[in-house]
Design an enzyme around this catalytic site. Structure first.
Site, PDB file in Angstrom:
ATOM      1  N   LYS A 172     -26.300 -12.382  -5.499  1.00  0.00           N
ATOM      2  CA  LYS A 172     -25.468 -13.412  -6.116  1.00  0.00           C
ATOM      3  C   LYS A 172     -24.333 -12.769  -6.921  1.00  0.00           C
ATOM      4  O   LYS A 172     -23.215 -13.301  -6.968  1.00  0.00           O
ATOM      5  CB  LYS A 172     -26.316 -14.301  -7.020  1.00  0.00           C
ATOM      6  CG  LYS A 172     -25.536 -15.407  -7.755  1.00  0.00           C
ATOM      7  CD  LYS A 172     -24.857 -16.383  -6.795  1.00  0.00           C
ATOM      8  CE  LYS A 172     -24.002 -17.416  -7.546  1.00  0.00           C
ATOM      9  NZ  LYS A 172     -24.806 -18.411  -8.280  1.00  0.00           N
ATOM     10  N   LYS A 240     -20.113 -16.395 -17.717  1.00  0.00           N
ATOM     11  CA  LYS A 240     -21.500 -15.948 -17.902  1.00  0.00           C
ATOM     12  C   LYS A 240     -21.928 -15.065 -16.737  1.00  0.00           C
ATOM     13  O   LYS A 240     -22.487 -13.971 -16.926  1.00  0.00           O
ATOM     14  CB  LYS A 240     -22.426 -17.166 -18.031  1.00  0.00           C
ATOM     15  CG  LYS A 240     -23.901 -16.826 -18.281  1.00  0.00           C
ATOM     16  CD  LYS A 240     -24.728 -16.785 -17.007  1.00  0.00           C
ATOM     17  CE  LYS A 240     -24.917 -18.168 -16.409  1.00  0.00           C
ATOM     18  NZ  LYS A 240     -25.844 -18.131 -15.235  1.00  0.00           N
TER      19      LYS A 240
END
Length: 290
Positions: A172, A240
């Site tokens: 990811k 983030k």
């Protein structure tokens, strides 16, 4: 059909849990804000639980889609955490984008308890979750993945095991690194077209057929041209994620100069009031500069 608990009913988790119910799984939901869990039950049936542990009792699979490393620890650990309610051989599937470090930490806690653990971050955004066409990249044992994949299929168009624990999260990170550079490049191309007096729709029609084409170009150029950024993945969440990428790069020795630069560009977008704008809002920064 399986007994499934789903923890976290945000813009991703709410529809993902809905797809599980629609496929006939027996679903119990938990959300930190109980009203969201109640709203989900009103729409999809099933039941709501007051704690992650209560939601996990009797579940074959416990899915989570929360905010960050600390949120994930909070729903997993402690007397009210999911691990406390899970039975032997139940499998925890984490769809949150978090660090590989916390993934390995929690998998190490789960193992001696007889629990399986699959890190399974997703790509596809809110639209992908709502339409059940997410891409899921997984880490964990072959056996845990094989058991979980048919359940994940309720909301996935593609699901693949990338390796052992943490491999899903690392994949990811690759995804977010690629998107960061791509969206900045697309923003610059569209901004350049504007300044050159070219019709953006014609430019995109021409260049999208060649090597410059991308999902971002096809699906975001119209909203980028219009200056509307209320669709898709929020800048706060992208920062983030990029923070996780950059911290992991420091640990592994990888060089991510473009990612670091684009992260700072997103910081500027936040300062413009764009924290909740979607990631294509990088073009707004360029327009402000000129």
């Amino acid at each position: 059909m399986a007994k499934v608990a789903f923890l976290g009913l945000g813009v991703m988790g709410f529809p993902m849990a809905g797809h599980l119910a629609a496929k006939g799984h027996e679903v119990t939901v938990y959300n930190r804000t109980p009203a969201k869990a109640e709203a989900w039950v009103a729409r999809h049936g099933g039941r709501a639980a007051a704690t992650p542990a209560a939601a996990a009792e009797g579940a074959d699979f416990v899915m989570a889609c929360v905010g960050n490393d600390d949120d994930l620890r909070a729903v997993c650990l402690g007397d009210e955490g999911a691990f406390a309610g899970m039975g032997q051989d139940a499998i925890f599937v984490d769809h949150t984008t978090v660090s590989a470090k916390v993934t390995r930490e929690l998998a190490a806690v789960a193992a001696p308890m007889g629990l399986g653990f699959v890190d399974a971050p997703v790509s596809g955004g809110q639209a992908g979750a709502e339409n059940g066409v997410l891409t899921v990249m997984c880490g964990g044992s072959e056996a845990d993945y094989a058991a979980a994949e048919p359940v994940i299929a309720a909301y996935a168009k593609a699901c693949r095991r990338m390796g052992e624990t943490g491999a899903g999260q690392l994949t990811k990170m690759c995804n977010q690194i690629a998107i960061a550079g791509l969206v900045q490049g697309l923003s610059e191309a569209l901004h350049f077209a504007e300044k050159a007096g070219l019709p953006i729709s014609d430019v995109v029609e021409a260049i999208s057929q060649g090597a410059a084409g991308s999902w971002q170009m096809s699906n975001r150029y119209k909203t980028m041209e219009a200056g509307t950024f209320d669709f898709g993945f929020a800048v706060d969440w992208m920062r983030k994620d990029l923070g996780i990428c950059l911290a992991t790069a420091d640990e592994t020795g990888a060089s991510l100069p473009v990612t670091a630069l684009v992260d700072q560009f997103y910081k500027e977008v936040q300062a413009m009031g764009g924290s909740r704008w979607d990631t294509s809002s990088l073009i707004a920064r360029l327009r402000k500069l000129n």
